[in-house]
Scaffold this motif. Sequence first.
Motif: not given
Length: 571
Positions: A43, A77, A85-88
Amino acid sequence: MKRRSTATNTTTPPFLEGCRKKTKSVPKLSLCHELLSSSHTNESSVRILLNYTTSESDPEFAVQSILSLQTFFAVRLFGDGVPDFDLRPVFDDFLACLLDIASSPLCKFHRVRMAVLEAIMVFVKLTKRGAFDFALYQSLIQAIVYSSSLEDNLFLESLASNYFNYIDVRYFTFLAVNALCDALDKRISSGNNAVIEGDGPQASLDNSISKIHFILSHIPPLRDSDTCFEVWSDGFLSKEVNNQENPKLKEGKDGRDENVLSAKKRLKMKLKFTKAWMSFLKLPLSVGVYKEVLINLPQAVIPHLSKPNIDFLTKSYDVGGVVSVMALSGLFILMTEHGIEYPEFYQKLYALLVPSVFMARHRAKFFELLDICLKSPLLPAYLAAAFAKKLSRLSLVVPPSGALVIIALVHNLLRRHPSINCLVHQDSRGETYQDDTSPPESCSPDGNASVASDIAGGTRGVDVFNDKESDPLKSNAMRSSLWEIDMLRHHYCPPVYRFVLSLENDLTVRDKTTEMRVADFSSSSYSTIFKDEMRRRVKQVPLAFYKTTPTCLFSESDFPGWTFGCEQLKV
């Protein structure tokens, strides 16, 4: 964060070619390449690029960061890959950065502007898995309209030239504009009409309304002759069969399938077009926007409305002056082509006949429409006489160019309405009245005065026509005469009196003459009259011979009873 790197041999991705400077972009290209080529991305690397995606960044750095992050999010995405990892949340921050740049002065740079626009429009399609993301697109339109940046029109121009050819983009633009106009109208109704409130820079209300008008005026209208359309997203137009089975579907210039718009979709497009324009016309328009709207309404808007509304034009027509002149064209189209009634039309048109209209910028169009409006054979005689008389009276005070137009208009009125030919020669038969009371007048049920009525309503030589009366019925035009036109036979401008003399036989020999084309005289001016006179070949030139040199301009014999001298003052 800026760092030096010796990785000068790093292969640059194709979409970064031409976007870097030799002195500044090299250190950052390694990070862009690392983000796109590595199968594992943390990230922090994305956040580092986000730091360059701001409205305060260097233009080249901003372009590279936008292109890199656009490709990264599109693949990781919305592609087949699984992110580490959480890309949102990071993606939402990226979209916020794009909207911030779109409404900032950084968009004065063409490459920045196009990179931001392309990235947003790509995610408008990707975030809904091919369908149109209206929420994101509306945020873009809202950010531009509410911004005070001077470069916003450049961004809107790029949006219009690159994406308004897609039918679904036009549709959702109408939705966004309608929502914006309704929000502005509510804010104005609540008393807050000074500035537009928001998280970013504040824009004046007039500036925001001007941008909305820019958007609406640059959307191509849906014409009945249009058959095939391109779409930006999936789902707006359904394809039931392929191109080989359905000849109505054909391939566009860029390989994209062009789709036929169904009748239901056409009706829906017209409704959204109408709602957007009607919501916009409720807003308080500045003078400049007001005039532009009145110019474009007759041809670019009214023919494509599902249900034309007359309120805006009638209010404009009641304003008076130039605004009323400009509103006449649209109002005339609504009355003649859409069957909308406006009972006070001719009374308001009569009130527009003032000297200033002969010097207005749009006078040519006004006179042409005036001639068309007075062409109907169902026009009452009293109304035709009132217009002829009012125009004749104005011929005494307007410039020569205006007098030429008036002669043509009056000539056409006399040819179309033989019932007012009595104005050419009214004979009082020697009857006069001893008191100041008006003579008995015979009127028809429609208000027309009898042609046999006397014009000598009082003292001989007094015109009973009241040019100050706003109601044509009460102007006494039918009991008057066109003596003003006869006065133009002695006008100081040669083209004027020549024009009057050339039309003397038109009323007696109707079969050999035709109506005058008002368009030939409506654009005349002092300059055009002078140029025409200079081109004329004069066969005979009047000369004056004096036995002695004149000592004064006028002789006393020319003015009996007057003397032209200056007495010495005695001290």
